[in-house]
Design an enzyme around this catalytic site. Structure first.
Site, mmCIF file in Angstrom:
data_model
loop_
_atom_site.group_PDB
_atom_site.id
_atom_site.type_symbol
_atom_site.label_atom_id
_atom_site.label_comp_id
_atom_site.label_asym_id
_atom_site.label_seq_id
_atom_site.Cartn_x
_atom_site.Cartn_y
_atom_site.Cartn_z
ATOM 1 N N HIS A 260 0.821 -1.203 0.000
ATOM 2 C CA HIS A 260 0.000 0.000 0.000
ATOM 3 C C HIS A 260 0.861 1.262 0.000
ATOM 4 O O HIS A 260 0.574 2.221 -0.718
ATOM 5 C CB HIS A 260 -0.901 -0.026 1.236
ATOM 6 N N SER B 275 -4.481 -0.840 -5.530
ATOM 7 C CA SER B 275 -4.987 -1.767 -4.521
ATOM 8 C C SER B 275 -4.833 -3.184 -5.047
ATOM 9 O O SER B 275 -5.577 -3.601 -5.941
ATOM 10 C CB SER B 275 -6.452 -1.448 -4.217
ATOM 11 N N HIS C 274 -10.787 1.925 -0.575
ATOM 12 C CA HIS C 274 -10.933 1.478 0.813
ATOM 13 C C HIS C 274 -11.682 0.149 0.797
ATOM 14 O O HIS C 274 -12.679 -0.021 1.487
ATOM 15 C CB HIS C 274 -11.643 2.544 1.654
ATOM 16 N N ARG D 298 -9.006 14.429 3.060
ATOM 17 C CA ARG D 298 -7.796 14.996 3.679
ATOM 18 C C ARG D 298 -6.674 15.127 2.659
ATOM 19 O O ARG D 298 -5.917 16.089 2.677
ATOM 20 C CB ARG D 298 -7.348 14.143 4.863
ATOM 21 N N GLN E 161 -11.379 1.374 11.794
ATOM 22 C CA GLN E 161 -11.378 2.758 12.244
ATOM 23 C C GLN E 161 -12.791 3.322 12.153
ATOM 24 O O GLN E 161 -13.530 2.963 11.269
ATOM 25 C CB GLN E 161 -10.478 3.607 11.349
ATOM 26 N N GLY F 236 -3.108 8.852 -8.157
ATOM 27 C CA GLY F 236 -3.724 7.530 -8.202
ATOM 28 C C GLY F 236 -3.338 6.683 -7.034
ATOM 29 O O GLY F 236 -2.650 7.108 -6.113
#
Lengths: 726, 225, 93
Positions: free
Chosen positions: A44, A528, A90, A111, A235, A525
């Site tokens: 990642h 994943s 995600h 963010r 989270q 970009g």
């Protein structure tokens, strides 16, 4: 504590990688250091399997201010305005806890955008679920949609476009990709490169808890049956705090207090501090006792690896501390100086006045392993489907079947759950080819859209990669925008599998060719990998998010018919390519054969001509022809407007199903008033564009000559029932 | 005409309403919730959004903020107060308007354009509309399902305190035209003195034909009178 | 007859309460905002607040153990998001 092989593996590191660490450090790391390596060296953060391929992508252009490598890409839209945007996945967290996974996905990408000094002005998403009959799909869909809405609605940024698809390939591994678009001033972009010695390193935002410890490592490991037990890493998003953080950061960004700023995303404090130090070729020393903690007795290991959301790291200019502190305190946010920059080029971690870990920054950031993984070219399997050999069906029934299918049904059940209008600049909401957002207080706008074509990419990754870029380009053109640049989210299976790696390499090649030809660079970009379970990999799913500019807001279009008795023109040649079509999949469950080929020359010529027609006010509506073919495009233009159409069958018709449902690329449907028809045709002829005049708009009825005639209201109902009945 | 928009942490339609007010020639200022006094003003607007994240109950925490005491004081002196969406929820939490806003009947956030009907055009907020005029206004909320006790409902009806009702294109108010389950299709109400209006739909989103329509303009121009 | 039926019904009812809270280490944004607000309202001795959900459940069952099992199942199958939440079952009268 002795570092055993088992501990190394639990950190997601291979034993050879551990040996490299020992060699680079010239000693054994302690547990804290090992944790930091695992966070920085996983797929990642390090892009270790993808890097050599990503290098091929075109990342520069006249309008590119910042390409990949920062928190987000930045493009120039004139008059000192810049657009900052990025897409990110995600997937794994959303499968485990759909609401929080999707919500924090939105929070994270926001963010990335406001870290660079931009106020976010639009959110988009691309979400992919398993088969609608899979027992988990319904609750995953509900959770993801409310999570996306929950975050975006609360923070007050409109969610304006997206795509939702269902395919059994995602049964055990859904995809949740979120894209954010922000507006900044060209000379007020903030970067993550640290500068200067002895500068204060400031922690702002939420407190640190034990959330998502090793989340980034989780995103880089395949799911197995026990994945649902990997719970503590989930989270929880707090959009309210993020809103405060957004306002506080933008307030501080008004002057020159900030030297560098980086959000604490995956691998939290670790990756943010390493990134800033490495870009500035500096060292950073952190005093971990000062980190604001939510829980008692948190260890340095936990603090460094926590993925608690809504936090930022800032390097401040001398003498600005009080000014900055006041702003963050006004917004009820933590503001703590936790360290300083130095010239050691090390990441030094102190706790209770003792050095708990010290690693040269360069090792973490640039010495991460890079793999040229084995890959094989896709075996291209030519297979021509002969429609005459299939069960006989009616044209009308085939249309109804597609329009009422989950993948083609109207998505207002989803989009009504998103605030699409807040900020009052949404000219075109979701439902058309692209969304259009006015640049506040100006006469210009941007168009934004996300696209993917997993089945094309599966059957022929090279063509698939090209096609997704072209479709995205076409969608921007169709609303009257000059396509400028893209961001991509590359969702693939296990890169250690050479077929998967081959799909990756070839999709990238396809994306590269199309982007280069269309002058449509990639500015940001995310990759994943490891999407899949127990060796079953998902279809290769590169998702492309594109941004285009509309210089004059009076010249925007959507796909809905405007008036009866206008001419309907089809731009681009129809060969009737039926393999990989939605027609065969929905009506016959056939998914063999190759996707339609891309002719980049035609693509460019057709698109640029359509854009000229729009700019000259010669067309009233435009819709690109994509999944489902011509008939689906036409019916969508009717459904959106409540106006019908009468379509003539071409004289030399090989097969009506191939003509109406074939998915040949580079095509558009235009609505042209009689008064403008000659001018339009002249322009098409001048530019050597192939076109057909296929019919006329009319009131109420959607009609194909000597085939069927159906009330537009009925079409609307057919298109609007699936979600409400699910 | 001077207006003041109260900004809470989590307000997110504050800019939108400021843009609308300025476009309509109000002299507007933004007031941070930690202020304890308000400058001279003819209209106070409590904007939409998610003040304090809508945590606990939507509007509950904002209802306890410092500036609210001042708003209550001015309200009692007859100052005009407009609460939109979250602002309406805050007004019910402070007690300036009676009743409460429950979760939408379908338990989902709803954002769409709906029709509402003007039930009373003899107020300072609505004088430029025609009686029973049907407007198309955007809603965007999780908790817009208005509820109150039967005694208050009777009072709302008897004293003509219902400002807007959800309806269909033709003005019929029924279950089908009720997006969120609100009692009696109520979309907005006045206090008994009619100087306070709380409404779930967003008039500030309807002032620009390019973006939507201009059905919200007359609410602001009524106030200017 | 009617009376007997009613009696039976009463006898077969066991009542439980279920309290659901976020797991100890999971962020509780709502609790945090409520806590800050109460503190700013002057509630000086307040230490911390966690927000949760409360269910009252009646079970048509006279064996307490079996009833509790059922409630436990309800919790784990629906009421509780075990990924982020804990729960506590208590017997009411």
């Amino acid at each position: 504590m002795e570092i055993t092989n088992e501990i190394v593996e639990r950190h997601g590191l291979k034993l050879e990688e551990y040996k490299t660490i020992q060699k680079l450090l010239k000693r054994d790391p302690n547990l804290l250091e090992l944790g930091i390596f695992s966070a920085m060296w996983n797929e990642h953060c390090s892009y270790k399997s993808s890097r050599i391929h990503l290098k091929k992508l075109p990342v520069q252009g006249k309008k590119v201010i910042q390409g990949p490598g920062e928190n987000a890409g930045v493009i120039d839209i004139g008059d000192d305005d810049a657009i900052v945007f990025k897409i990110e996945s995600h997937n794994h967290p959303s499968y485990i806890e759909p609401y929080q996974g999707a919500a924090t996905g939105v929070g994270g990408i926001l963010r990335d955008v406001f870290t660079m000094g931009a106020r976010p002005i639009a959110l988009l998403n691309s979400i992919h679920f398993g088969s609608t009959t899979h027992p988990k799909t319904k609750s995953l869909l509900n959770g993801v949609v409310s999570g996306i809405g929950g975050y975006g609605n609360c923070i007050g940024i409109p969610t304006v476009a997206g795509e939702t698809k269902f395919n059994e390939t995602y049964n055990e591994n859904i995809l949740v990709n979120a894209m954010a678009v922000g507006l900044a001033k060209k000379d007020k972009i903030f970067y993550s490169k640290a500068k200067g010695l002895n500068k204060a390193v400031v922690y702002v935002g939420s407190k640190t808890g034990r959330d998502g410890i090793h989340g980034a490592s989780m995103a880089s490991a395949e799911f197995d049956e026990n994945s649902e037990e990997k719970k503590p890493t989930v989270q929880v998003g707090d959009p309210f705090t993020e809103k405060l953080l957004l306002e506080a950061c933008l307030e501080l960004m008004k002057d020159d207090s900030i030297i560098a700023i980086q959000d604490m995303g995956a691998a939290g404090l670790t990756s943010s501090s390493v990134e800033m130090a490495s870009k500035g070729s500096l060292g950073i020393e952190l005093e971990l006792d000062r980190v604001p903690c939510r829980e008692d007795n948190m260890s340095p290991y936990e603090m460094m690896l926590s993925e608690s959301q809504e936090r930022m790291l800032i390097i401040l200019e001398d003498g600005k501390e009080n000014h900055a502190r006041k702003i963050f305190e006004k917004w009820d946010l933590d503001f703590v100086i936790i360290g300083k920059t130095n010239n050691s080029k090390n990441l030094t971690l102190k706790y209770n006045n003792k050095i708990e870990g010290e690693i040269p920054v360069e090792i973490l950031a640039t010495k991460a392993p890079v793999y040229d993984r084995k890959w094989v070219k896709k075996k291209v399997i030519q297979k021509k489907i002969d429609i005459k050999q299939l069960k006989k069906i009616k044209l009308e029934d085939a249309l109804i079947k597609i329009l009422s299918s989950p993948n083609h049904s109207n998505k207002s059940w989803i989009t009504d759950q998103y605030d699409q209008m807040v900020m009052c600049d949404t000219i075109q909401k979701s439902g058309s080819d692209s969304a259009i957002i006015r640049i506040h207080n100006t006469n210009k706008a941007i168009a934004v859209t996300v696209d993917s074509s997993a089945n094309y990419c599966k059957s022929f990754p090279l063509t698939g990669g090209k096609q997704v870029v072209c479709e995205n380009w076409r969608n921007l053109i169709s609303v009257g925008a000059n396509p400028i640049a893209i961001t991509n989210c590359l969702n693939f299976g296990n890169p250690e599998n050479k077929e998967v790696m081959g799909e990756f390499a070839e999709c990238i090649q396809g994306i590269k060719e199309a982007c280069e030809f269309l002058n449509f660079p990639v500015v940001s970009g995310n990759v994943s990998f490891y999407n899949g379970t127990n060796r079953k990999n998902i279809f290769p799913t590169p998702v492309i998010g594109g941004v285009g500019l509309i210089p004059d807001i009076s010249k925007t279009l959507n796909h809905c018919f405007k008036k009866e008795n206008n001419n309907i023109l089809l731009i681009g040649k129809t060969f009737g390519h039926i393999e990989q079509s939605c027609f065969l999949k929905e009506n016959f469950s056939i998914s063999e054969g190759l996707p339609p080929e891309i002719n980049l020359n035609n693509e460019k010529n057709n698109g640029e001509t359509v854009l000229q027609l729009i700019r000259k006010n010669l067309v009233l509506s435009v819709h690109d022809v994509s999944s489902g073919g011509l008939l689906i495009s036409l019916s969508e233009m009717s459904i959106g407007s409540n106006l019908g159409a009468k379509i003539y069958k071409p004289k030399k018709l090989a097969n009506k199903f191939e003509y109406f449902f074939g998915e040949d690329q580079g095509r558009y449907v235009l609505e042209v008033e009689k008064a403008n028809l000659d001018k339009v045709i002249k322009m098409l002829n001048d530019n050597e564009i192939y076109y057909e005049n296929i019919g006329k708009t009319q009131v109420k009825n959607f009609e194909i000559e000597s085939e069927f005639n159906i009330d537009v209201n009925d079409l609307f109902k057919i298109n609007n029932q699936w979600y409400n009945n699910y | 005409m001077r207006s003041s928009v109260i900004v809470f942490p989590g307000s997110n339609c504050d800019r939108d309403i400021a843009v609308a007010l300025e476009k309509m020639q109000f002299k507007n200022q933004m007031i941070w919730h930690k202020e304890t006094s308000l400058p001279k003003t003819d209209l106070i607007v409590i904007p939409g959004g998610f003040s304090y994240g809508d945590y606990l109950r939507s509007g509950a925490i904002a209802g306890k903020s410092l500036i609210i005491d001042e708003v209550i004081k001015l309200a009692k002196n007859g100052c005009l107060i407009l609460g939109i969406c979250n602002g309406f929820q805050i007004l019910t939490e402070t007690g300036l308007l009676k009743g409460t806003l429950l979760r939408n009947k379908n338990l989902k956030f709803i954002n769409k354009d709906v029709n509402i009907k003007v039930l009373n055009n003899k107020t300072q907020f609505t004088s430029k509309y025609k009686l029973n005029q049907v407007l198309k206004i955007n809603i965007a909320h999780n908790e817009g399902n208005y509820f109150t006790d039967s005694k208050h409902l009777q009072e709302l009806r008897n004293d003509n305190l219902i400002a807007f009702k959800y309806c269909d294109k033709k003005g019929n108010t029924n279950l089908d035209s009720n997006p969120n389950g609100a009692l009696d299709n109520i979309a907005g109400i006045f206090n008994s003195k009619k100087n306070i209006l709380g409404m779930m739909p967003h008039p500030e989103r309807m002032i620009d034909k390019l973006i939507s329509n201009d059905d919200g303009v007359n609410l602001f121009s009524s106030l200017l009178n | 007859m009617a009376k007997l039926f009613q009696l039976n019904l009463k006898k077969n009812k066991l009542k439980f309460s279920v309290t659901v809270t976020l797991k100890k280490d999971v962020l509780d944004p709502q609790g945090k905002v409520v806590e800050n607000t109460l503190m700013s309202m002057g509630m000086v001795n307040l230490k911390s607040i966690r927000q949760g959900k409360f269910f009252e459940i009646e079970v048509d069952e006279n064996d307490q153990k079996k009833a509790e099992e059922k409630v436990k199942m309800m919790c784990e199958k629906l009421l509780v998001n075990l990924i982020i939440e804990d729960y506590k079952i208590s017997k009411l009268i």
